[in-house]
Design a protein around this motif. Structure first.
Motif, mmCIF file in Angstrom:
data_model
loop_
_atom_site.group_PDB
_atom_site.id
_atom_site.type_symbol
_atom_site.label_atom_id
_atom_site.label_comp_id
_atom_site.label_asym_id
_atom_site.label_seq_id
_atom_site.Cartn_x
_atom_site.Cartn_y
_atom_site.Cartn_z
ATOM 1 N N GLU A 174 0.842 -1.188 0.000
ATOM 2 C CA GLU A 174 0.000 0.000 0.000
ATOM 3 C C GLU A 174 0.885 1.248 0.000
ATOM 4 N N ALA A 178 1.966 1.320 -3.880
ATOM 5 C CA ALA A 178 0.676 0.927 -4.434
ATOM 6 C C ALA A 178 0.056 2.072 -5.235
ATOM 7 N N HIS A 179 0.224 3.288 -4.750
ATOM 8 C CA HIS A 179 -0.311 4.455 -5.472
ATOM 9 C C HIS A 179 0.379 4.594 -6.832
ATOM 10 N N GLN A 182 -0.865 1.958 -9.239
ATOM 11 C CA GLN A 182 -2.183 2.277 -9.763
ATOM 12 C C GLN A 182 -2.080 3.248 -10.926
ATOM 13 N N LYS A 213 -6.226 -6.795 -4.433
ATOM 14 C CA LYS A 213 -6.056 -5.350 -4.299
ATOM 15 C C LYS A 213 -6.404 -4.596 -5.586
#
Length: 251
Positions: A174, A178-179, A182, A213
């Motif tokens: 995360e 993770a950002h 994305q 996720k």
């Protein structure tokens, strides 16, 4: 296999690289993969051109593969498996016997860049590999600082015919990683999700957790991509979006 997961990047073969140290660890990793719903695996031990010849690497890989295959049969594990490699970047790559390093019975080859520098000659080398009829899969693209600094590099490679792979662990951490992943997914700059598993701890098989996720539509696409690559079929990904740098951020 259509309803199952495929792991195209892992270090489960015993005693060949910095992955599984012995057969017991290999079997523990395989059991975890199966528990997660993985039905197909490409074993991808590290290959360094400067450290070992392609011939010696192939012999060691085969010996390790046969040990795992025998143990899997004896333990009643149902799993499709192929040999491949995670090839460390070298400008000599187009001149090597790529049929040995590519995923078995396919034209896909997994290539790893250094994480400490931006090596010269990437564009020319990837072009040379493609000219040989192979499709480069760029391993764990979230790990390269030079890509994070300028994701248009990745956009160019993907636009020219390369595929990009990310590790499930990046989604599970995360936060910033993770950002960033994305964003890469939103730009259609990621095609494959894998484990890069090395051990039960701290780098375990985690494909099911990683997929959980992702938005369902992206998860379906990446899962389908993995199966197509495993089967050696041609992959036609969606058109990528070129990242733009605005107000100190890539959008």
């Amino acid at each position: 296999m259509s309803q199952n997961l495929v792991d195209l990047h892992c270090h489960i073969l015993p005693g060949i690289d910095d992955g599984a140290k012995n057969l017991d660890v290999s079997m523990a990793l395989l059991n975890k993969e199966i528990q997660d719903g993985v039905a197909g695996i490409v074993f991808t031990p590290h290959f360094h051109y400067e450290r070992i010849s392609v011939e010696d690497f192939a012999a060691k890989r085969k010996a390790a593969f046969l040990k795992v295959a025998k143990a899997a049969r004896e333990n009643g594990l149902s799993l499709a498996a192929k040999m491949g490699a995670e090839v460390y970047f070298t400008t000599a790559l187009p001149s090597l016997d790529l049929s040995v390093l590519a995923f078995a019975k396919s034209n896909y080859i997994l290539i790893e860049f250094p994480t400490t520098c931006h090596p010269a000659g990437i564009d020319e080398t990837l072009y040379g590999v493609r000219q040989r009829g192979y499709t480069p899969i760029l391993a764990h693209v979230e790990r390269y600082p030079f890509v994070a600094e300028d994701p248009t590099l990745l956009y160019n490679w993907v636009s020219e015919g390369c595929l990009a792979q990310i590790n499930a662990s990046g989604l599970l951490r995360e936060g910033r990683t993770a950002h960033w992943l994305q964003k890469l997914l939103d730009w259609n700059l990621v095609h494959l999700l894998c484990t890069d598993a090395h051990s039960m701890d701290p780098r375990p098989p985690n494909l099911a957790a990683g997929y959980s996720k992702l938005p369902s539509s992206i998860a379906r696409r990446l899962r389908r991509n993995g199966i197509e690559v495993y089967l050696g079929n041609d992959l036609v990904p969606p058109e990528p979006t070129k990242p733009k740098y605005r107000f100190g951020h890539w959008v």
